[in-house]
Design an enzyme around this catalytic site. Structure first.
Site, PDB file in Angstrom:
ATOM      1  CE1 TYR A   1      -3.384  -2.632   0.106  1.00  7.03           C
ATOM      2  CE2 TYR A   1      -3.852  -2.082   2.387  1.00  7.03           C
ATOM      3  CZ  TYR A   1      -4.130  -2.818   1.258  1.00  7.03           C
ATOM      4  OH  TYR A   1      -5.164  -3.712   1.292  1.00  7.03           O
TER       5      TYR A   1
ATOM      6  CB  SER B   1     -14.503  -4.376  -1.731  1.00  7.32           C
ATOM      7  OG  SER B   1     -13.272  -3.915  -2.216  1.00  7.32           O
TER       8      SER B   1
ATOM      9  CG  LEU C   1     -19.288   1.076   1.239  1.00  5.91           C
ATOM     10  CD1 LEU C   1     -18.838   2.504   1.551  1.00  5.91           C
ATOM     11  CD2 LEU C   1     -20.800   0.957   1.382  1.00  5.91           C
TER      12      LEU C   1
ATOM     13  N   GLY D   1     -17.053   1.704  -3.709  1.00  5.48           N
ATOM     14  CA  GLY D   1     -17.823   2.943  -3.658  1.00  5.48           C
ATOM     15  C   GLY D   1     -19.141   2.899  -4.390  1.00  5.48           C
TER      16      GLY D   1
ATOM     17  CG  LEU E   1     -22.950  -1.631  -2.974  1.00  7.52           C
ATOM     18  CD1 LEU E   1     -22.489  -2.810  -2.136  1.00  7.52           C
ATOM     19  CD2 LEU E   1     -24.404  -1.823  -3.427  1.00  7.52           C
TER      20      LEU E   1
ATOM     21  N   GLY F   1     -23.887   4.734  -3.832  1.00  8.20           N
ATOM     22  CA  GLY F   1     -24.829   5.352  -4.763  1.00  8.20           C
ATOM     23  C   GLY F   1     -24.241   6.475  -5.589  1.00  8.20           C
ATOM     24  CE  LYS F   2     -17.673   6.881  -4.445  1.00 13.23           C
ATOM     25  NZ  LYS F   2     -16.611   7.323  -3.524  1.00 13.23           N
TER      26      LYS F   2
END
Length: 350
Positions: free
Chosen positions: A53, A238, A240, A243, A245, A247-248
């Protein structure tokens, strides 16, 4: 905040884990430390990172995330709390062209590489021990990161699981790591690691870190059974779905997001039915006066096999919403609606 045991270990981890893969790329050291301070103030004791990372990985930034965390851990008031924190990091598997990461990239999980990787992580993290040390992905040929089919044509040399466990046993005996976990692993891998450990008296794996979300529930079948029978806990990453989920992306690609900044990095989320399924889940959240983020994270946290849900954020507003999702409990009616959508749009990002 609730705390759950990892597998057969003595580690009790918060049901929300702070993921850190944006530190050093999308987040400055000051922002990283602000997130870390806030997370522990809310009862989070579990912090996850990796030697490669931040992401996307490259030679210039590799190890920067661990260094940011190490600077934070070295602060006197945090140092006093070290025994209350669960710090997890990972070593890469083979099959990726990261020759800049280590001197010997020909055998990613060789004894030499494991020993070097652990010592490097300890130095960057400025700590004497790592609570949970994880294999980032298997050393052998497996489908992963959005791949589905196993291809025997891709077979390559690998370090045996027994040899890997023997090296980790030495590190546990030396006090450098406490427990062992895997990531992006298969049901076969879970069973092979577990059976080898029991047969030879070597360290058992206590956790598996795999993707799990409303859009990816492949863990529900073979992996869930393997982990239940071998007493291995899921650390869900993960949750979401990169990202989605939140909604963006329903109305298109949002600016200054990982997908807009690194379009090739989230290809597994560009599959058929991802947007349609996401819209259905967003609608369920709206129906029950929840944000789509709250719905997605609360669902993952509710699963019986999940010990901790790994969240990540670039902004404090996102982090606060993610952590606050721990207060949301989904009732049976909502779960039925979720399963109805899942039946129609079955694992679109598997």
């Amino acid at each position: 905040m609730e705390y759950r045991r990892l597998g057969t270990s003595e580690l009790l981890v918060s049901e929300i884990c702070l993921g850190t893969m944006t530190y050093g790329q999308q987040n400055t050291i000051a922002e990283a430390h602000e997130q870390l301070d806030y997370a522990i103030s809310q009862g989070i004791n579990f912090i996850d990172t990796a030697e490669m990372y931040p992401v996307p990985p490259n030679a210039e930034t590799q190890g920067r995330t661990e260094k940011y965390i190490g600077e934070w851990l070295s602060q006197p008031h945090i140092k006093q709390q070290r025994d209350k924190l669960i710090i997890a990091t990972k070593i890469i598997g083979s099959g990726r062209n990261y020759k800049w990461l280590r001197d010997d990239s020909s055998a990613a999980l060789s004894r030499k590489n494991i020993l070097q990787a652990v010592d490097n992580s300890l130095k960057r993290l400025q700590t004497d021990y790592i609570d949970l040390y994880q294999i980032h992905w298997p050393d052998r040929n497996v489908p992963m990161f959005g791949q589905v089919d196993f291809d025997p044509e891709q077979e390559r040399e690998m370090v045996s699981i027994v040899e890997q466990l023997e090296t980790f046993a030495k590190l546990i005996q030396a006090g450098k790591i406490r427990c062992l976990g895997v990531s992006n692993e298969t049901a076969w891998g879970i069973c092979e690691f577990s059976h080898a450990a029991k047969r030879l008296g070597l360290p058992r794996i206590v956790s598996i870190q795999n993707a799990y979300s409303l859009l990816n529930r492949t863990f529900d079948s073979h992996l869930a059974e393997a982990c239940y029978r071998e007493e291995v806990s899921l650390l869900a990453y993960s949750p979401l779905a990169f990202g989605h989920l939140s909604g963006k992306y329903v109305q298109g690609t949002a600016e200054n997001t990982r997908i807009s900044l690194f379009p090739t990095f989230g290809q597994r989320y560009q599959k058929v039915n991802v947007n349609e399924a996401t819209e259905k889940y967003v609608a369920i959240a709206q129906k029950y006066n929840l944000s789509s983020t709250q719905l997605a994270l609360a669902f993952v946290r509710s699963r019986w096999f999940v010990a901790s849900t790994i969240i990540g954020a670039t902004k404090m507003t996102q982090l606060k919403e993610n952590i606050d999702s721990a207060n949301i409990q989904l009732d049976a009616e909502i779960l039925v609606e979720i399963d109805n959508v899942h039946s129609r749009y079955f694992n679109p990002v598997s």
